[in-house]
Design a protein around this motif. Structure first.
Motif, PDB file in Angstrom:
ATOM      1  N   GLN A  14       0.837  -1.206   0.000  1.00  0.00           N
ATOM      2  CA  GLN A  14       0.000   0.000   0.000  1.00  0.00           C
ATOM      3  C   GLN A  14       0.868   1.250   0.000  1.00  0.00           C
ATOM      4  OE1 GLN A  14      -2.410  -0.797   3.517  1.00  0.00           O
ATOM      5  NE2 GLN A  14      -4.200  -1.166   2.242  1.00  0.00           N
ATOM      6  N   ASP A  15       1.928   1.261   0.823  1.00  0.00           N
ATOM      7  CA  ASP A  15       2.790   2.430   0.903  1.00  0.00           C
ATOM      8  C   ASP A  15       3.516   2.673  -0.417  1.00  0.00           C
ATOM      9  OD1 ASP A  15       2.043   2.934   3.463  1.00  0.00           O
ATOM     10  OD2 ASP A  15       3.871   2.205   4.417  1.00  0.00           O
ATOM     11  N   GLU A  41       2.457   1.744  -3.478  1.00  0.00           N
ATOM     12  CA  GLU A  41       1.512   2.127  -4.512  1.00  0.00           C
ATOM     13  C   GLU A  41       0.896   3.502  -4.242  1.00  0.00           C
ATOM     14  OE1 GLU A  41      -1.324  -0.991  -4.630  1.00  0.00           O
ATOM     15  OE2 GLU A  41       0.011  -2.433  -5.630  1.00  0.00           O
ATOM     16  N   ASN A  42       0.643   3.792  -2.996  1.00  0.00           N
ATOM     17  CA  ASN A  42      -0.023   5.040  -2.634  1.00  0.00           C
ATOM     18  C   ASN A  42       0.551   5.552  -1.313  1.00  0.00           C
ATOM     19  OD1 ASN A  42      -1.798   7.193  -2.641  1.00  0.00           O
ATOM     20  ND2 ASN A  42      -3.455   6.027  -1.666  1.00  0.00           N
ATOM     21  N   PRO A  43       1.734   6.149  -1.336  1.00  0.00           N
ATOM     22  CA  PRO A  43       2.355   6.603  -0.090  1.00  0.00           C
ATOM     23  C   PRO A  43       1.488   7.644   0.607  1.00  0.00           C
ATOM     24  CG  PRO A  43       3.479   7.522  -2.002  1.00  0.00           C
ATOM     25  CD  PRO A  43       2.540   6.481  -2.522  1.00  0.00           C
ATOM     26  N   PRO A  44       1.469   7.635   1.943  1.00  0.00           N
ATOM     27  CA  PRO A  44       0.620   8.582   2.679  1.00  0.00           C
ATOM     28  C   PRO A  44       1.065  10.026   2.522  1.00  0.00           C
ATOM     29  CG  PRO A  44       2.053   7.361   4.174  1.00  0.00           C
ATOM     30  CD  PRO A  44       2.204   6.724   2.836  1.00  0.00           C
ATOM     31  N   TYR A  45       2.309  10.245   2.110  1.00  0.00           N
ATOM     32  CA  TYR A  45       2.789  11.603   1.876  1.00  0.00           C
ATOM     33  C   TYR A  45       4.015  11.539   0.970  1.00  0.00           C
ATOM     34  CZ  TYR A  45       6.160  10.252   5.472  1.00  0.00           C
ATOM     35  OH  TYR A  45       7.121   9.589   6.187  1.00  0.00           O
ATOM     36  N   ARG A  46       4.376  12.681   0.423  1.00  0.00           N
ATOM     37  CA  ARG A  46       5.577  12.793  -0.402  1.00  0.00           C
ATOM     38  C   ARG A  46       6.455  13.891   0.184  1.00  0.00           C
ATOM     39  NH1 ARG A  46       1.599  11.214  -3.918  1.00  0.00           N
ATOM     40  NH2 ARG A  46       2.172   9.582  -5.421  1.00  0.00           N
ATOM     41  N   TYR A  63       0.641  16.045   1.088  1.00  0.00           N
ATOM     42  CA  TYR A  63      -0.178  14.922   1.535  1.00  0.00           C
ATOM     43  C   TYR A  63      -1.626  15.369   1.646  1.00  0.00           C
ATOM     44  CZ  TYR A  63      -0.262  16.918   6.281  1.00  0.00           C
ATOM     45  OH  TYR A  63      -0.451  17.741   7.370  1.00  0.00           O
ATOM     46  N   GLU A  64      -2.495  14.389   1.797  1.00  0.00           N
ATOM     47  CA  GLU A  64      -3.907  14.640   2.051  1.00  0.00           C
ATOM     48  C   GLU A  64      -4.166  14.321   3.511  1.00  0.00           C
ATOM     49  OE1 GLU A  64      -8.346  13.131   0.584  1.00  0.00           O
ATOM     50  OE2 GLU A  64      -6.568  12.750  -0.659  1.00  0.00           O
ATOM     51  N   GLN A  76      -6.444  10.516   5.832  1.00  0.00           N
ATOM     52  CA  GLN A  76      -5.845   9.269   5.379  1.00  0.00           C
ATOM     53  C   GLN A  76      -6.719   8.093   5.818  1.00  0.00           C
ATOM     54  OE1 GLN A  76      -3.158   8.716   3.506  1.00  0.00           O
ATOM     55  NE2 GLN A  76      -2.659  10.887   3.262  1.00  0.00           N
ATOM     56  N   ARG A 119      -5.792   4.963   6.286  1.00  0.00           N
ATOM     57  CA  ARG A 119      -5.128   3.896   7.024  1.00  0.00           C
ATOM     58  C   ARG A 119      -4.536   4.336   8.359  1.00  0.00           C
ATOM     59  NH1 ARG A 119      -2.678   3.459   1.954  1.00  0.00           N
ATOM     60  NH2 ARG A 119      -0.639   3.942   2.856  1.00  0.00           N
TER      61      ARG A 119
END
Length: 397
Positions: free
Chosen positions: A298-299, A301-306, A381-382, A385, A387
């Motif tokens: 999951q991280d 493919e779609n990291p929680p932030y950049r 980031y959004e 989240q 997760r």
């Protein structure tokens, strides 16, 4: 010597639902006080023998005398913004500049201006204090007085710095606020649950409890407003997706609403950048490895932030929420009430830059995060989240 970056609790403000500004009073005529600069430069304020006001580690702190909306140095020289550069200087037989104010938490202003400029002199770490930037080598600072402060509305007052202070404001129950310097996650045994304004229930190791309780509520911000110092009059508009951007020019303001039902609880503003998993540990059980593999995928493919670049970011307590979030820009954003700590952003960062007893009244707290001068850290980031808890949120215990 230089004071620490964190200047504990001389100045803080929670705003009422309708907003408020720091109240400046003219009082304590004839009392003595010292000044400290915090922000882009951190240090006590002294003088050269000529009367020029400077901050630096080699200078002895000057004892100033307060005269209601003006002040003199310990020799009786009037302090004024010397033309044409508007540098702070104290001179014999000089009428001091009138229009200064000291807030009930020590914040110094001049005609509603609460930020000043510390400009390097080339003499060690010494800086001159200016009303406006004077060429290159200048950093924005806030000045704090350690005495001559008026009582806060509806609260007690002490002329000495304290970790516990009383917060004023219309329709706001006074409540102490304390700034925390902890940057390391504390071990805990409580469960974190979420309010409707944040992500689903989670139990991140970073969400250390602001008080002693079995369940900690993590509340997301009610508004996130980004402002751009490179385009000071342009607003980003509504932000329904709770997107956050941080860069050398762009900073983010987080606004949290506090309710009467929070009475008796402890509150803390927390900021977390969880570790991003890139591999699975081979020393764990098969079931744990399976969970880690799912999380790692999951991280990836779609990291929680950049997060790119490097450098510290600073947290700042503002003197109220923006009056119109959708039209807020750098030029009309709320003023800084108190600089909090600065931290190097990296995966695993977990801090609580502000902790305070929840006031038990309908009110707001607004915190800004911005890059320190010279930092090129960029974060995106959004806030919501699915997760885990990421970014800025309010803990209640």
């Amino acid at each position: 010597m230089l004071l620490p970056i964190l200047f504990v609790a001389f100045l803080a403000s929670l705003a009422s639902v309708h907003g408020s500004t720091l109240q400046m009073f003219q009082m304590d005529v004839g009392c003595g006080f010292h000044l400290t600069a915090t922000g882009g430069f951190n240090g006590s304020v002294g003088q050269l023998p000529t009367g020029l006001v400077r901050a630096g580690s080699d200078l002895s702190p000057t004892l100033f005398t307060w005269f209601g909306d003006a002040f003199a140095d310990q020799l009786g020289r009037g302090c004024w913004w010397t033309p044409p550069t508007a540098v702070l200087q104290c001179d014999w037989n000089q009428q001091p500049s009138h229009g200064f104010g000291i807030g009930c938490y020590g914040g110094v202003s001049y005609r509603d201006q609460s930020s000043f400029y510390a400009c390097r002199t080339g003499d060690g770490d010494e800086v001159n204090i200016y009303l406006e930037p004077n060429g290159g080598g200048c950093d924005e600072v806030v000045l704090h007085a350690d005495s001559c402060r008026p009582p806060c509305a509806g609260g007690s007052f002490s002329s000495h710095p304290s970790a516990d202070i009383t917060t004023p404001g219309p329709n706001l129950t006074p409540a102490p606020i304390q700034a925390s310097t902890s940057t390391t996650a504390q071990s805990h045994s409580h469960t974190v649950t979420s309010s409707p304004t944040t992500s689903p229930s989670a139990e991140p190791a970073s969400a250390s409890s602001p008080g002693q309780c079995d369940a900690v509520v993590a509340q997301g911000p009610d508004d996130i407003i980004m402002i751009d110092r490179a385009n000071p009059d342009i607003s980003f508009g509504p932000n329904p997706d709770m997107l956050v951007q941080l860069s050398p020019n762009i900073s983010a303001i987080f606004v949290f609403r506090l309710a009467t039902t929070d009475a008796g609880k402890m509150c803390a503003v927390a900021f977390d950048l969880p570790e991003i998993l890139t591999r699975t540990s081979t020393s764990t059980s098969a079931s744990t490895q399976t969970q880690q593999q799912k999380q790692t995928q999951q991280d990836l493919e779609n990291p929680p932030y950049r997060l790119t670049g490097s450098g510290p970011a600073r947290f700042l307590l503002l003197d109220g929420p923006p009056s119109d979030p959708d039209k807020t820009s750098y030029s009309n954003a709320p003023r800084v009430a108190m600089p909090l700590e600065a931290v190097l952003l990296a995966p695993g960062t977990s801090i609580q830059p502000l902790a305070f007893p929840c006031p038990g009244a309908d009110s707001w707290v607004a915190v800004e995060i911005r890059d320190e001068p010279g930092s090129d850290a960029c974060l995106e980031y959004e806030q919501r989240q699915p997760r885990e808890l990421v970014g800025m949120y309010l803990l209640k215990c």
